[in-house]
Design a protein around this motif. Structure first.
Motif, mmCIF file in Angstrom:
data_model
loop_
_atom_site.group_PDB
_atom_site.id
_atom_site.type_symbol
_atom_site.label_atom_id
_atom_site.label_comp_id
_atom_site.label_asym_id
_atom_site.label_seq_id
_atom_site.Cartn_x
_atom_site.Cartn_y
_atom_site.Cartn_z
ATOM 1 N N ILE A 1 -36.373 -26.872 2.420
ATOM 2 C CA ILE A 1 -35.164 -26.076 2.673
ATOM 3 C C ILE A 1 -34.658 -25.496 1.348
ATOM 4 N N PRO A 2 -34.582 -24.146 1.235
ATOM 5 C CA PRO A 2 -34.064 -23.535 0.005
ATOM 6 C C PRO A 2 -32.587 -23.882 -0.166
ATOM 7 N N PHE A 3 -32.120 -23.916 -1.423
ATOM 8 C CA PHE A 3 -30.702 -24.282 -1.604
ATOM 9 C C PHE A 3 -29.762 -23.182 -1.146
ATOM 10 N N THR A 4 -30.286 -21.960 -1.002
ATOM 11 C CA THR A 4 -29.490 -20.827 -0.534
ATOM 12 C C THR A 4 -29.683 -20.669 0.969
ATOM 13 N N ILE A 5 -28.584 -20.463 1.680
ATOM 14 C CA ILE A 5 -28.673 -20.226 3.126
ATOM 15 C C ILE A 5 -28.718 -18.714 3.336
ATOM 16 N N GLN A 6 -29.699 -18.224 4.119
ATOM 17 C CA GLN A 6 -29.770 -16.774 4.275
ATOM 18 C C GLN A 6 -29.871 -16.346 5.733
ATOM 19 N N CYS A 7 -29.127 -15.268 6.041
ATOM 20 C CA CYS A 7 -29.125 -14.758 7.421
ATOM 21 C C CYS A 7 -30.396 -13.976 7.699
ATOM 22 N N GLY A 8 -30.985 -13.382 6.637
ATOM 23 C CA GLY A 8 -32.218 -12.608 6.824
ATOM 24 C C GLY A 8 -31.995 -11.200 7.350
ATOM 25 N N GLU A 9 -30.744 -10.854 7.654
ATOM 26 C CA GLU A 9 -30.488 -9.557 8.325
ATOM 27 C C GLU A 9 -29.555 -8.643 7.548
ATOM 28 N N CYS A 10 -28.744 -9.195 6.640
ATOM 29 C CA CYS A 10 -27.750 -8.353 5.959
ATOM 30 C C CYS A 10 -28.456 -7.472 4.918
ATOM 31 N N ASP A 11 -27.706 -6.538 4.360
ATOM 32 C CA ASP A 11 -28.290 -5.615 3.395
ATOM 33 C C ASP A 11 -28.883 -6.370 2.194
ATOM 34 N N GLN A 12 -28.174 -7.388 1.702
ATOM 35 C CA GLN A 12 -28.684 -8.124 0.524
ATOM 36 C C GLN A 12 -29.945 -8.917 0.874
ATOM 37 N N CYS A 13 -29.965 -9.572 2.023
ATOM 38 C CA CYS A 13 -31.180 -10.301 2.415
ATOM 39 C C CYS A 13 -32.362 -9.334 2.535
ATOM 40 N N LYS A 14 -32.104 -8.151 3.111
ATOM 41 C CA LYS A 14 -33.195 -7.171 3.262
ATOM 42 C C LYS A 14 -33.746 -6.741 1.912
ATOM 43 N N ARG A 15 -32.889 -6.765 0.875
ATOM 44 C CA ARG A 15 -33.349 -6.390 -0.465
ATOM 45 C C ARG A 15 -33.936 -7.581 -1.230
ATOM 46 N N GLY A 16 -33.936 -8.767 -0.593
ATOM 47 C CA GLY A 16 -34.480 -9.952 -1.271
ATOM 48 C C GLY A 16 -33.476 -10.650 -2.170
ATOM 49 N N ASN A 17 -32.215 -10.226 -2.083
ATOM 50 C CA ASN A 17 -31.169 -10.851 -2.922
ATOM 51 C C ASN A 17 -30.512 -11.997 -2.146
ATOM 52 N N PHE A 18 -31.330 -13.023 -1.852
ATOM 53 C CA PHE A 18 -30.892 -14.036 -0.886
ATOM 54 C C PHE A 18 -29.686 -14.860 -1.343
ATOM 55 N N SER A 19 -29.516 -15.053 -2.655
ATOM 56 C CA SER A 19 -28.398 -15.906 -3.093
ATOM 57 C C SER A 19 -27.061 -15.178 -2.997
ATOM 58 N N VAL A 20 -27.110 -13.897 -2.626
ATOM 59 C CA VAL A 20 -25.865 -13.178 -2.363
ATOM 60 C C VAL A 20 -25.854 -12.634 -0.933
ATOM 61 N N CYS A 21 -26.505 -13.390 -0.043
ATOM 62 C CA CYS A 21 -26.440 -13.057 1.393
ATOM 63 C C CYS A 21 -24.976 -12.829 1.770
ATOM 64 N N GLN A 22 -24.750 -11.759 2.556
ATOM 65 C CA GLN A 22 -23.352 -11.391 2.870
ATOM 66 C C GLN A 22 -22.801 -12.124 4.081
ATOM 67 N N ARG A 23 -23.677 -12.853 4.798
ATOM 68 C CA ARG A 23 -23.197 -13.412 6.071
ATOM 69 C C ARG A 23 -23.275 -14.924 6.185
ATOM 70 N N SER A 24 -23.939 -15.607 5.238
ATOM 71 C CA SER A 24 -24.147 -17.044 5.441
ATOM 72 C C SER A 24 -23.015 -17.913 4.896
ATOM 73 N N ASN A 25 -22.090 -17.315 4.143
ATOM 74 C CA ASN A 25 -20.964 -18.102 3.626
ATOM 75 C C ASN A 25 -19.855 -18.109 4.667
ATOM 76 N N ARG A 26 -19.707 -19.244 5.374
ATOM 77 C CA ARG A 26 -18.729 -19.275 6.483
ATOM 78 C C ARG A 26 -17.290 -19.257 5.972
ATOM 79 N N LYS A 27 -17.114 -19.448 4.637
ATOM 80 C CA LYS A 27 -15.772 -19.346 4.065
ATOM 81 C C LYS A 27 -15.721 -18.158 3.109
ATOM 82 N N GLY A 28 -16.360 -17.068 3.533
ATOM 83 C CA GLY A 28 -16.547 -15.895 2.691
ATOM 84 C C GLY A 28 -15.266 -15.382 2.053
#
Ligand SMILES: NC(=O)c1ccc[n+]([C@@H]2O[C@H](COP(=O)([O-])OP(=O)(O)OC[C@H]3O[C@@H](n4cnc5c(N)ncnc54)[C@H](O)[C@@H]3O)[C@@H](O)[C@H]2O)c1
Ligand SMILES: [Zn+2]
Ligand SMILES: [Zn+2]
Length: 391
Positions: A85-112
């Motif tokens: 399990i990677p330490f970063t949680i990623q939605c895989g669908e947001c703009d940042q995940c699509k660019r491979g910038n998984f540690s700044v996923c825009q949707r996986s932080n539930r306390k964004g």
């Protein structure tokens, strides 16, 4: 279940907590077979990272076996799968995940909204870390709930020991990214500050990526020896001047690439008077981090060089020689590692026998020894470099 739980400054306990449950259709539950303590956990141990709450389950380097899968994750995971399990949680669908910038996923932080306030913009949810990154329960535990589990996992084959695979969760891709983002070119001299687990992975990655000369800087003999075993030239900053040695080793020009694998918690010592001032300012809450390494890298780096920062900083730092950096034309690259960007390739290199990250483990113990191991790792006692825990 049993887990390592944060209760406050230097207070980690082996507690009984409630078993995790599927809370969303994309979740899965993992039975943890192995986990580890990271240098980033030490910042939590020292209460340097805001927004931790007593009762938070720690841990972001974990692997294990899938025991339950939510309805929306069934296409990509099944009970019995072996996963890291990677330490970063990623939605895989947001703009940042699509660019491979998984540690700044825009949707996986539930306390964004907390992240928006603290950082200007939210970053990814992280396991076992601050509520600024979602406050998700971590994997220093018997079981782990993995949100966005359909994309937040790396399937690994049977027949390779946990020891070789576990660090795909963090320190191996982290060290790899530290080297990649330094844009290493043939002929380069790369200096790496910090020979902890992250520094060790960085040194080996820099060599694999073609650095001609790698210089490893620390003060702990066993860590310097481990770096030397990989082929690095070592510098003990307690015994010699880092700037003088770096100039000596580069014909006075300085390293082409400088990598910070230390971060916020630079050693405080008399030989580096700015670290004493930083410590005092930290106590007065006038500064968050002790950035001696950053200052030193900017002075040491060859003009037009790259400063790669992989050590974690938590907030405001003082007296960064920006004028020197600007006039020398330095490039700054930094990030929490975008773990899944690198792991398929790194897994192949482990399977090929090109990389075996298990060399870094010095302590393999039961999860119940975790509280004591936090202190041992913090004190760098008993030759401790990396602690692997098994529930
Ligand atoms: N960016 C990421 O994705 C990511 C992931 C994992 C860890 N980290 C961070 O990387 C850093 C290192 O992690 P680690 O697990 O190796 O921790 P660690 O605490 O074991 O290692 C830090 C090392 O830095 C050395 N050090 C201290 N002051 C120094 C100085 N002035 N010059 C040279 N070396 C010095 C220490 O002796 C120690 O060996 C931490 O800040 C951690 O939070 C970042
Ligand atoms: Zn980590
Ligand atoms: Zn995303």
């Amino acid at each position: 279940m049993k887990a390592l739980v944060w209760h406050g400054k230097e207070d980690v306990r082996y507690d009984t907590v409630s078993d995790p449950e599927i809370a969303h259709p994309r979740d899965a539950i993992i039975k943890v077979t192995s986990c580890a303590i990271c240098g980033s956990d030490l910042h939590l141990f020292h209460n340097l990272i805001p927004a931790m709450l007593p009762g938070d389950v720690l841990g972001h380097e974990s692997m294990g076996e899938v025991v339950e899968v939510g309805s929306a994750a069934k296409d990509s995971l099944k009970v019995g799968d072996r996963v890291v399990i990677p330490f970063t949680i990623q939605c895989g669908e947001c703009d940042q995940c699509k660019r491979g910038n998984f540690s700044v996923c825009q949707r996986s932080n539930r306390k964004g909204e907390l992240g928006d306030k603290a950082f200007g913009h939210r970053t990814a949810g992280l396991f076992g870390y601050t509520h600024l990154t979602g406050g998700y329960a971590g994997g220093q535990a018997e079981y782990l709930r993995v949100p966005f589990a359909d994309t937040t996992h790396l399937k690994v084959p049977d027949g390779i020991d946990d020891e070789k695979l576990l660090f795909l969760s963090d320190i191996l891709p982290t060290g790899w990214q530290a080297a990649v983002q330094a844009d290493i070119e043939p002929g380069d001299t790369v200096a790496v500050w910090g020979c902890g687990p992250v520094g060790q992975m960085t040194i080996r990655s820099a060599i694999l990526l073609g650095a001609e000369q790698v210089i490893a800087i620390d003060c702990l003999p066993e860590r310097l020896s481990m770096a030397a075993a990989a082929g690095a030239i070592t510098v003990n900053f307690e015994e010699e001047s880092v700037l003088e040695r770096l100039n000596e080793l580069t014909g006075g020009e300085g390293p082409h690439k400088c990598i910070d694998a230390v971060g916020s918690e630079n050693h405080v010592n008399i030989g580096q008077p700015d670290t004493i001032l930083d410590r005092a300012k930290q106590m007065l809450m006038a500064e968050n981090d002790r950035p001696h390494v950053l200052r030193e890298m900017i002075y040491a780096c060859r003009p037009a060089g790259v400063i790669s920062i992989i050590g974690v900083y938590t907030g405001l730092v003082d007296k960064i020689p920006m004028g020197q950096a600007m006039n020398k034309g330095l490039t700054f690259r930094m990030a929490q590692a975008h773990v899944p960007r690198w792991t398929p390739d790194l897994l192949r290199r482990i399977e090929d026998g090109q990389i075996d990250p298990s060399f870094v483990i010095t302590h393999k113990v039961s999860l119940s020894d975790g509280p004591e191991m936090y202190r041992t790792f913090r004190d760098k006692a008993d030759g401790c470099i990396k602690v692997m825990l098994q529930p």
